[in-house]
Design an enzyme around this catalytic site. Structure first.
Site, PDB file in Angstrom:
ATOM      1  N   LYS A  24      13.875  51.814   0.396  1.00  0.00           N
ATOM      2  CA  LYS A  24      14.956  51.526   1.348  1.00  0.00           C
ATOM      3  C   LYS A  24      16.202  52.273   0.891  1.00  0.00           C
ATOM      4  O   LYS A  24      16.528  52.257  -0.306  1.00  0.00           O
ATOM      5  CB  LYS A  24      15.197  50.009   1.387  1.00  0.00           C
ATOM      6  CG  LYS A  24      16.221  49.556   2.422  1.00  0.00           C
ATOM      7  CD  LYS A  24      16.350  48.024   2.445  1.00  0.00           C
ATOM      8  CE  LYS A  24      17.272  47.557   3.570  1.00  0.00           C
ATOM      9  NZ  LYS A  24      17.398  46.088   3.637  1.00  0.00           N
ATOM     10  N   SER A  32      16.962  44.027   8.393  1.00  0.00           N
ATOM     11  CA  SER A  32      17.472  45.379   8.273  1.00  0.00           C
ATOM     12  C   SER A  32      16.487  46.362   7.643  1.00  0.00           C
ATOM     13  O   SER A  32      16.664  47.566   7.794  1.00  0.00           O
ATOM     14  CB  SER A  32      18.752  45.365   7.433  1.00  0.00           C
ATOM     15  OG  SER A  32      18.470  44.976   6.106  1.00  0.00           O
ATOM     16  N   SER A  77      16.133  40.025   5.787  1.00  0.00           N
ATOM     17  CA  SER A  77      15.812  41.439   6.022  1.00  0.00           C
ATOM     18  C   SER A  77      14.526  41.970   5.403  1.00  0.00           C
ATOM     19  O   SER A  77      14.145  43.095   5.690  1.00  0.00           O
ATOM     20  CB  SER A  77      16.966  42.314   5.541  1.00  0.00           C
ATOM     21  OG  SER A  77      17.957  42.318   6.524  1.00  0.00           O
TER      22      SER A  77
END
Ligand code: GLN
Length: 494
Positions: free
Chosen positions: A78, A158, A182
């Site tokens: 990420k 997210s 998330s």
């Protein structure tokens, strides 16, 4: 060779150990899938050269018989984790051109175990969102579509790039972060597994901060076992993060006995929320039934302050974000817009660098922390947070884990909720409580919606008891026998 991308991370690990294929072959197969999947926009930065160099080094260690726990396994990261010398953006324009001079502890741990970095994955800007639509680098498309439809759906957020990349078999696993859901919500809507560990289990050092008292990193992968393997490698004490607990990391893979006999599973009454789709309730009931049939005891429990959790979260998280994001001022790194004096430069830089959702959070956060409102909002939210934590402590006197849905619905269409922040925030209704209380929570795919989209169940555990969470999830994974995969429409588009 593309078949190599459909292996689970555990299978790939065993294949490398047995020398059935090399790390370079495995990496090349993933790089090819990534190239063919650019339509998904899952990666902000692809690092193929880096990946191949790491894979060659891994093959060298395999030849020497000196293998790490993740030797030669390609992962996506990420883009909230700082990676030395590699662009790190937090999906924000304000970090334009930022190449950190250091490596986050989590990624350093992964590389030390022999893993290979394929690239940096897209996310909501500064991890603020539930749909990956707030990214400066554009939305990520879910690999999933409703049956018979070609409407583009969100991958959740997210950690949307992580969820899409894992579901589309572009990587064997990915890192995520979870401040209010998330890791778990995108895992649920993308039909994969994801665990948010206990606050303090995994170091936050070198991860771009959103809300420091809630943020926690964790793995996302296609199986519970893969998450267990990744979590073991990611976790551990780090003197560079004072909130990182000095507690030994168990062998999570060993915990996956699937034995739930005698396990006391709580069903929180307050998570039955009006307006939840019938299929979510049905899935939840089915999950409880599977556990009961296997000898677990299902116990209804009460978490009375649940109804205040979203409100408290959307005060505490923006408050901490407004403070954390004060550092982006155009002076030391990232974007700088020209201004007539320093204040003008700050203002122009921040106006150009932050997107709408991030600006909204900074405004809310600054407001609730300002003199005159601090007691009414921030302090009150902190009190509510303590009550929520106490609710869980009381529930865990009676039960070992809690079972809930992960998200209030399946993936929605791109653009469907982006003009309505409240409806977007409602996505977090089952997940934010876990962050407010600092507990471990995991999502496991448990079924499909009427339209053929994945739905997840969440298991919540006691602090630092990831083992029981993983054991319960490995049972649910087996009981649900979720085998659905998205059709690879994106390959044709690429
Ligand atoms: N959707 C939540 C938010 O927008 C949670 C995000 C997260 O966990 N990073 O704040």
């Amino acid at each position: 060779m593309t078949d190599l991308t459909s292996l689970s991370l555990a299978e790939a690990r065993d294949g490398i150990r047995a020398r059935a294929f090399s790390a370079v072959e495995l990496t090349q197969a993933h790089l090819r899938s990534m190239e063919a999947a650019r339509a998904l926009n899952a990666f902000i930065t692809e690092t193929p050269q880096h990946a191949l160099a790491m894979a060659r080094e891994a093959d060298g260690r395999v030849a020497e018989g000196n293998l790490g726990a993740l030797e030669g396994l390609p992962l996506g990261i990420k883009d909230l984790f700082c990676t030395r010398g590699v662009l790190t953006t937090a999906a924000s324009h304000i970090l334009h051109g930022f190449k950190p001079p250091y490596e986050s502890t989590v990624t350093a741990n992964l590389w030390r175990a022999g893993a290979v970095m394929l690239g940096k994955l897209n996310l909501d800007e500064f991890a603020m969102g539930s749909s990956n639509e707030t990214s400066y680098y554009g939305p990520v498309l879910s690999p999933w579509r409703r049956r018979g439809s070609n409407v583009d759906l969100v991958p959740g957020g997210s950690s949307g790039g992580s969820a899409a990349a894992v579901a589309a078999e572009l990587c064997l696993g990915a890192t995520g972060t979870d401040t209010g859901g998330s890791i778990r919500q995108p895992a649920a809507v993308a039909g994969i597994c994801g665990i948010k560990p206990t606050y303090g289990r995994v170091s936050r050092w070198g991860i771009v901060a959103f809300a420091s008292s809630l943020d926690q990193a964790g793995p996302m992968a296609r199986t519970v076992k893969d998450c267990a393997i990744l979590l073991k490698a990611m976790a551990g004490h780090d003197p560079k993060d004072s909130t990182c607990a000095n507690i030994g990391v168990p062998d999570y893979e060993k915990a996956l006995t699937r034995d739930v006999r005698g396990l006391r599973v709580g069903i929180p009454r307050e998570y039955r929320i009006d307006g939840t789709p019938v299929e979510i309730d049905a899935l939840w009931a089915r999950g409880a039934q599977w556990l009961r049939d296997a000898g677990a005891e299902i116990i209804e429990v009460s978490l009375p302050h649940t109804q205040y959790a979203l409100a408290a979260y959307y005060i505490v998280a923006p408050a901490e974000a407004s403070s954390n994001l004060a550092r982006y001022d155009g002076v030391r790194f990232g974007l700088r817009e020209a201004g007539s004096d320093i204040t003008d430069m700050y203002e122009k830089t921040r106006a150009a660098g932050f997107g709408r959702e991030v600006q909204r959070r900074i405004l809310i956060g600054t407001y609730v922390l300002s003199a005159g409102y601090y007691d009414a909002y921030y302090l009150k939210a902190q009190r509510v947070r303590s009550l929520i934590k106490r609710d869980f402590e009381q529930a865990f006197e009676k039960v070992d884990v809690l079972l809930t849905p992960t998200a209030p619905g399946p993936a929605f269409g791109i653009g469907e909720k982006s003009d309505d922040p409240i409806s977007m925030y409602l996505n977090d209704v089952f997940t934010v409580t876990v962050n407010l209380a600092g507990l471990p929570g995991m999502s496991v795919p448990a079924g499909l919606s009427a339209e053929g989209l994945p739905l997840g169940l969440q298991v919540i555990g006691r602090p630092f008891d990831e083992e029981t969470v993983l054991r319960t999830c490995s049972f649910l994974e087996e009981a649900a026998a979720f085998k659905a995969k998205p059709e690879a429409w994106w390959r044709a588009v690429a």
